[in-house]
Design a protein around this motif. Structure first.
Motif, mmCIF file in Angstrom:
data_model
loop_
_atom_site.group_PDB
_atom_site.id
_atom_site.type_symbol
_atom_site.label_atom_id
_atom_site.label_comp_id
_atom_site.label_asym_id
_atom_site.label_seq_id
_atom_site.Cartn_x
_atom_site.Cartn_y
_atom_site.Cartn_z
ATOM 1 N N LYS A 1 -0.589 8.486 12.741
ATOM 2 C CA LYS A 1 0.714 9.124 12.587
ATOM 3 C C LYS A 1 1.686 8.208 11.858
ATOM 4 O O LYS A 1 2.424 8.649 10.961
ATOM 5 N N VAL A 2 1.693 6.929 12.228
ATOM 6 C CA VAL A 2 2.596 5.971 11.579
ATOM 7 C C VAL A 2 2.217 5.797 10.110
ATOM 8 O O VAL A 2 3.088 5.765 9.225
ATOM 9 N N LEU A 3 0.932 5.701 9.825
ATOM 10 C CA LEU A 3 0.492 5.528 8.450
ATOM 11 C C LEU A 3 0.843 6.748 7.598
ATOM 12 O O LEU A 3 1.246 6.608 6.432
ATOM 13 N N LYS A 4 0.676 7.923 8.162
ATOM 14 C CA LYS A 4 0.988 9.145 7.416
ATOM 15 C C LYS A 4 2.445 9.168 6.976
ATOM 16 O O LYS A 4 2.768 9.591 5.855
ATOM 17 N N LYS A 5 3.337 8.690 7.835
ATOM 18 C CA LYS A 5 4.761 8.641 7.492
ATOM 19 C C LYS A 5 5.036 7.683 6.334
ATOM 20 O O LYS A 5 6.071 7.790 5.673
ATOM 21 N N SER A 6 4.119 6.744 6.129
ATOM 22 C CA SER A 6 4.310 5.724 5.089
ATOM 23 C C SER A 6 3.379 5.941 3.897
ATOM 24 O O SER A 6 3.007 4.978 3.214
ATOM 25 N N ASN A 7 2.981 7.189 3.675
ATOM 26 C CA ASN A 7 2.173 7.539 2.508
ATOM 27 C C ASN A 7 0.838 6.805 2.474
ATOM 28 O O ASN A 7 0.378 6.339 1.432
ATOM 29 N N GLN A 8 0.228 6.697 3.658
ATOM 30 C CA GLN A 8 -1.048 6.005 3.758
ATOM 31 C C GLN A 8 -2.016 6.791 4.631
ATOM 32 O O GLN A 8 -1.598 7.633 5.425
ATOM 33 N N ILE A 9 -3.293 6.479 4.481
ATOM 34 C CA ILE A 9 -4.295 7.005 5.396
ATOM 35 C C ILE A 9 -5.068 5.839 6.002
ATOM 36 O O ILE A 9 -5.247 4.799 5.371
ATOM 37 N N LEU A 10 -5.503 6.031 7.222
ATOM 38 C CA LEU A 10 -6.308 5.031 7.920
ATOM 39 C C LEU A 10 -7.772 5.245 7.580
ATOM 40 O O LEU A 10 -8.274 6.359 7.688
ATOM 41 N N LEU A 11 -8.445 4.172 7.173
ATOM 42 C CA LEU A 11 -9.869 4.283 6.883
ATOM 43 C C LEU A 11 -10.702 3.827 8.078
ATOM 44 O O LEU A 11 -11.513 4.575 8.597
ATOM 45 N N MET B 1 -5.302 2.906 3.064
ATOM 46 C CA MET B 1 -5.329 3.280 1.646
ATOM 47 C C MET B 1 -4.083 4.077 1.287
ATOM 48 O O MET B 1 -3.593 4.894 2.083
ATOM 49 N N ASN B 2 -3.575 3.853 0.107
ATOM 50 C CA ASN B 2 -2.458 4.626 -0.403
ATOM 51 C C ASN B 2 -2.856 6.096 -0.488
ATOM 52 O O ASN B 2 -3.908 6.440 -1.035
ATOM 53 N N ALA B 3 -2.043 6.981 0.076
ATOM 54 C CA ALA B 3 -2.392 8.403 0.142
ATOM 55 C C ALA B 3 -2.476 9.038 -1.241
ATOM 56 O O ALA B 3 -3.314 9.923 -1.476
ATOM 57 N N ASP B 4 -1.630 8.599 -2.167
ATOM 58 C CA ASP B 4 -1.683 9.166 -3.516
ATOM 59 C C ASP B 4 -3.000 8.808 -4.194
ATOM 60 O O ASP B 4 -3.598 9.644 -4.892
ATOM 61 N N ALA B 5 -3.444 7.563 -3.997
ATOM 62 C CA ALA B 5 -4.718 7.148 -4.579
ATOM 63 C C ALA B 5 -5.865 7.961 -3.979
ATOM 64 O O ALA B 5 -6.774 8.398 -4.695
ATOM 65 N N PHE B 6 -5.794 8.166 -2.672
ATOM 66 C CA PHE B 6 -6.841 8.954 -2.013
ATOM 67 C C PHE B 6 -6.801 10.409 -2.464
ATOM 68 O O PHE B 6 -7.840 11.006 -2.793
ATOM 69 N N ASN B 7 -5.615 11.001 -2.505
ATOM 70 C CA ASN B 7 -5.484 12.411 -2.868
ATOM 71 C C ASN B 7 -5.800 12.669 -4.336
ATOM 72 O O ASN B 7 -6.069 13.810 -4.727
ATOM 73 N N GLY B 8 -5.787 11.603 -5.142
ATOM 74 C CA GLY B 8 -6.148 11.741 -6.547
ATOM 75 C C GLY B 8 -7.644 11.824 -6.781
ATOM 76 O O GLY B 8 -8.088 12.046 -7.913
ATOM 77 N N LEU B 9 -8.411 11.658 -5.721
ATOM 78 C CA LEU B 9 -9.866 11.758 -5.821
ATOM 79 C C LEU B 9 -10.307 13.208 -5.690
ATOM 80 O O LEU B 9 -9.699 13.983 -4.942
ATOM 81 N N PRO B 10 -11.376 13.600 -6.369
ATOM 82 C CA PRO B 10 -11.960 14.924 -6.112
ATOM 83 C C PRO B 10 -12.537 14.977 -4.705
ATOM 84 O O PRO B 10 -12.786 13.937 -4.075
ATOM 85 N N ASP B 11 -12.765 16.174 -4.214
ATOM 86 C CA ASP B 11 -13.151 16.370 -2.826
ATOM 87 C C ASP B 11 -14.411 15.620 -2.431
ATOM 88 O O ASP B 11 -14.504 15.069 -1.334
ATOM 89 N N ASP B 12 -15.399 15.606 -3.331
ATOM 90 C CA ASP B 12 -16.651 14.954 -2.947
ATOM 91 C C ASP B 12 -16.483 13.445 -2.826
ATOM 92 O O ASP B 12 -17.117 12.799 -1.996
ATOM 93 N N VAL C 1 0.837 -1.202 0.000
ATOM 94 C CA VAL C 1 0.000 0.000 0.000
ATOM 95 C C VAL C 1 0.874 1.255 0.000
ATOM 96 O O VAL C 1 0.568 2.237 -0.685
ATOM 97 N N THR C 2 1.965 1.237 0.727
ATOM 98 C CA THR C 2 2.887 2.370 0.709
ATOM 99 C C THR C 2 3.353 2.669 -0.707
ATOM 100 O O THR C 2 3.356 3.826 -1.152
ATOM 101 N N ASP C 3 3.731 1.615 -1.426
ATOM 102 C CA ASP C 3 4.273 1.774 -2.774
ATOM 103 C C ASP C 3 3.207 2.009 -3.837
ATOM 104 O O ASP C 3 3.527 2.384 -4.961
ATOM 105 N N GLY C 4 1.955 1.751 -3.495
ATOM 106 C CA GLY C 4 0.887 1.902 -4.472
ATOM 107 C C GLY C 4 0.615 0.648 -5.278
ATOM 108 O O GLY C 4 -0.237 0.649 -6.166
#
Length: 333
Positions: A132-142, A240-251, A82-85
């Protein structure tokens, strides 16, 4: 109207249409891995989340679920994936992630949180540390989903310390290994996907897991007894991979987080009623469920597990004591 003016008018209309077309009209497709099989409480929670998110996103987010380690990932592999995508989303048992951060051993500390309600309080006070740990590894907790309390699956009733001596028992992380080694057993740490093969070949004789874990893999084909010791209620987390999440529109980001929050509530409630259903299924398949275990054995196991708690506190470098103090205060212990 001249041809040139008509062309300009048409192009202007097309530009307006494109400009009004929201970015969220794009569909997003993600794979989601889980080491545990379809029918397990965690796979069912995943399905709940996927359906809910599809509804909230109006079909624009589509998740393909891969339970039973069908993508080849065990829980310990999923974090890096997940870190690597390589994996956009995963549902992971947190114990094998201890090498990343000791916070991942918190939920399985022996006899700390012996009920689902206690485990929920522990999760509430510790969630910021996980984030906090997930954020350091380019992830978000769902969200998180608990296992019902762990017990012992065995080929016989075990109700004394003497019956634990030299027992080849599967444990799921170092906390269990320390506890059962100190009690005189012969613990072997295994990922879930290795449990059934090891039982089949005699590599292990017993399994430390919840009633839920054994039911989901029909361990009654290989074991005859479940001993209720309420060892711990460890966690799976969906991340979830943070890049995948951040690639989504706000809604759609909101749809993901709203679906995750609702699934989190659902998962904790679902776990509460799961044990009764598990016991019913186990008995229907010939299992003997031992619900009354002598206090002497439970106290001996708790004493044997205390070094695991002490070791975890030391590894957390001051944060561990604060977490445990906050938990005990919140839980009224």
């Amino acid at each position: 109207m001249s041809l040139l003016k008509k062309t300009i008018l048409i192009l202007g209309c097309l530009t307006l249409i494109v400009g009004l077309n929201p970015a969220w009209s794009k569909d997003f497709k993600f794979d989601m891995a889980n080491e545990y099989p379809m029918g397990s409480i965690h796979a069912e929670n995943d399905a709940f989340f996927i359906k809910l998110l599809q509804e909230k996103s109006k079909g624009q987010i589509q998740i393909t679920h891969h339970p039973g380690a069908s993508l080849g990932y065990k829980s310990k592999d999923q974090f890096d994936a997940v870190t690597d995508g390589a994996l956009p989303i995963a549902d992971t048992y947190v114990g094998p992630l201890r090498g990343i951060d000791p916070i991942f051993l918190l939920s399985s500390l022996p006899f700390l949180a012996k009920t689902i309600d206690q485990a929920k309080v522990l999760w509430k006070v510790s969630m910021p540390y996980y984030e906090k740990v997930l954020k350091k590894s380019n992830q978000i907790l769902l969200f998180a989903s608990p296992w019902p309390p762990s017990g012992i699956w065995a080929k016989k009733s075990i109700t004394s310390v003497d019956e634990l001596k030299n027992l080849k028992i599967r444990t799921y992380d170092p906390n269990g290994t320390i506890t059962f080694k100190n009690i005189g057993a012969a613990p072997i740490q295994l990922s879930w996907s290795d449990v059934v093969p090891q039982l089949g070949t005699g590599g292990i004789d017993a399994v430390l897991t919840s009633a839920e874990g054994g039911v989901s893999s029909k361990l009654w084909d290989l074991q005859s007894h479940f001993i209720e010791i309420n060892y711990s209620s460890p966690l799976n987390m969906v991340h979830m991979n943070a890049d995948a999440f951040n690639g989504l529109p706000d809604d759609l980001k909101k749809a993901v987080m709203d679906s995750a929050a609702e699934t989190n509530d659902h998962a904790w409630e679902a776990a509460k009623g799961r044990v009764a259903q598990n016991y019913k299924d186990m008995r229907a398949n010939g299992m003997t469920v031992v619900e009354k275990v002598p206090n002497e054995m439970l106290e001996a196991l708790a004493k044997a597990g205390q070094p695991a708690v002490d070791e975890w506190v030391q590894k957390m470098e001051g944060q561990g004591e604060a977490i445990l103090a906050a938990y005990r205060k919140e839980a009224g212990l």
